[in-house]
Design an enzyme around this catalytic site. Sequence first.
Site, PDB file in Angstrom:
ATOM      1  CE  LYS A 213     106.865 -19.928 -33.540  1.00  0.00           C
ATOM      2  NZ  LYS A 213     107.233 -21.135 -34.233  1.00  0.00           N
ATOM      3  CG  ASP A 214     111.841 -16.156 -29.850  1.00  0.00           C
ATOM      4  OD1 ASP A 214     111.045 -16.936 -29.497  1.00  0.00           O
ATOM      5  OD2 ASP A 214     112.897 -16.120 -30.193  1.00  0.00           O
TER       6      ASP A 214
ATOM      7  CG  HIS B 299     124.116 -20.738 -30.826  1.00  0.00           C
ATOM      8  ND1 HIS B 299     123.888 -19.613 -31.526  1.00  0.00           N
ATOM      9  CD2 HIS B 299     122.998 -21.247 -30.309  1.00  0.00           C
ATOM     10  CE1 HIS B 299     122.769 -19.342 -31.070  1.00  0.00           C
ATOM     11  NE2 HIS B 299     122.106 -20.050 -30.320  1.00  0.00           N
TER      12      HIS B 299
ATOM     13  CB  SER C 184     117.645 -25.075 -32.567  1.00  0.00           C
ATOM     14  OG  SER C 184     118.234 -23.896 -31.999  1.00  0.00           O
TER      15      SER C 184
ATOM     16  CD  GLU D 270     106.926 -19.880  -2.920  1.00  0.00           C
ATOM     17  OE1 GLU D 270     105.882 -19.973  -2.465  1.00  0.00           O
ATOM     18  OE2 GLU D 270     107.052 -18.860  -3.788  1.00  0.00           O
TER      19      GLU D 270
END
Lengths: 284, 443
Positions: B247-248, B219, B223, B291
């Site tokens: 949007k998230d 921050h 971004s 895995e």
Amino acid sequence: MVRIIAIFTGLIFIFVLVLGAVTGLIDAAGAEESASDKIKHECHKHAKDVNWYWEGNLGLGVLGGFDRPQLQRGMQVYREVCSSCHGLEQVAFRNFTELGFTPEEVKVIANEWPIPVASINPDTGEADTRPAEPADRVPSPYPNDVAARAANNNAMPPDMSLLAKSRPGGADYLYSLITGYEELPADFPEEAVQEGLNYNPYFHSLWIAMPPLLSDGIIQYAEGQPEATVDQMGQDVAAFLTWAAEPKMEERKQAGIGVIVFLLIATSLAYLSYRRVWADVKGH
Amino acid sequence: MSFAWSKPYEPTSALGQWMDSRLPLPRLVYGAVGGGYEVPKNINYFYNFGVLAGLALVIQIVTGIVLAMHYAADTTVAFASTEHIMRNVNYGWLMRYMHANGASFFFIVVYVHIWRGLYYGSYKAPRELVWMLGIVIFLLMMATAFMGYVLPWGQMSFWGATVITNLFSAIPLVGDALVTFLIGGFAVDNATLNRFFSLHFLLPFVIAGTVVLKIWALHLPGSNNPTGVEVKGPQDTIPFHPYFTSKDLFGIGVYLIAFSIFMFFLPNFLGHPDNYIEANALATPEHIVPEWYFWPFYAILRAFTFDFILPAKLWGVLAMFASILLLFFLPWLDASPVKSLRYRPMLRKWTYAWLVSFLVLSWCGGALAEQPYIIISQICTIWYFAHFLIIIPLVSRLETPLPLPASISEAVLKGKATTGAPAGIEDTGRGAAPTGPVAQPAE
């Protein structure tokens, strides 16, 4: 400097890998498959594809549950054939209500189960046995693994609770295996025959300790049920073991439908609000 | 928070003002994920994956705490207690399938997130520490997932733990003593299971702490975005709330639908059947595999087959750790001032080629250790190291980048005019590229 070290490191790794690749290829060119591996590849068969009740008509099985009469028949096969060697230690008799039995019927099944439950004599404190109760787990036929091996020519009959989930192919494989005993192919090399074991092309090593135990009419199904053929019994017991391995399958699928319908609606609303919030962003 | 035009936090209610002068937690939240955090307006759906990774972590912690209430870390009962959860605990099957598939989905999300960082050059100045903290989280996740897989005490749990802890025995001189110290004995047993449970419970909270540091570091510069051009002014950004919260939320919905399909209808698809067999130290499975999310690194480990000065096993261990640790140096290996691969046609092609080789490598990691998988994984491992250690340093010196747009806003507007695609979908910037000015330094 970082970049020079990096390029140098990269070249070292690549050099060692190239050495390994070249020597590996030289070895591979000279190597031949061993005789026993070769015969395994030639004779091994993949599990037959059965259209199970829970897979539904499309084979997707989104909503498909268990066929209760089939599970009950499968339980009968387990009780009368399999249970003499294989345990089912994760399943309790009380769980049999999920097969469609009433609690009273479950009590009778438990009390009349061929193998008694280990207990302690309340008077002497010595080891003892008693008839099973609905709260008991399905008892194992042997007190321990050593006893199981001793009684089976040093082979260990696996516990069946999770068999349908612990074998690739699941129910298809279990059905194929128990119905899949065949005559030895005529050209089978004699040195690959394993004495004391039984030929079964669905088993990974082709030779299994378990003898073929199912034959037509070995048990009697209840009135109104299909004929107890080998094929029918094989499917029924594979279905029963699928239930035993995943008893919550129906609950899980139903919950899944509800959750996904809810999420589709919620996500659509989220999308609409996203478009609306973004309506005023320039260039969007 | 990060830009001069970021909206300051101004509490209107009396309670809000009272709180703000005593413990300004709402101010922190407002600046971090509220209206006070300005975000480039052109970021696309790839940028949803950071929030999704956070959600995946929360799902793992919540379901994990519930599972720990019913699980018993003791070799005699661990397997049975897992089945007890599946059969007798109310909605235990849901918790366990959510946790097991949640781990897989966490890795899917994180792999996409890392790919996003590679493609848009998010690792470059001024975000090197954001990238490096991300690699720390990735390493912690791998340790956590590995130890978690041991807990059900199935065959793959036991033999996976045996194989992986034995890797440390390749270290010269101290190797064997180190393995004994790590697993608490001469073989994987109750001491191993207990410490793995303890650490499996601890590490997710270490991850959560690292996530806080990472968001903090992110921050300051804000971004990155698909053009890789830094924010120039208020016209380039929009506040996190409501634009990216909405949007998230949509992204979370799509993620949860995909997650639910696996959890409710294919719950064992990503697992291995052998792990439904209780651990048995006397019966080695025919084919020991970790895995799926470890497959690429497992393939690198097994690709080294030649004893060149050091034993092949040690080369494999060194290469496996190096394959991840080299990512810490990526910000300096890549000398180009241009961030986004949109404007780096040469490296873009190389990077796609690397992606293909990485996917092939994953496939080899799950296959048997025999030809032709060995030679294929050797070629792909060569490609992996060549890409990061040789191709990136060289290409970043040699290539001529395409002209960059003057600003994010210009890229967005031109993209709209030329392609008609909405901003936020992958290709918008490219239409604008030829008209913009030349490459600018990342600083």
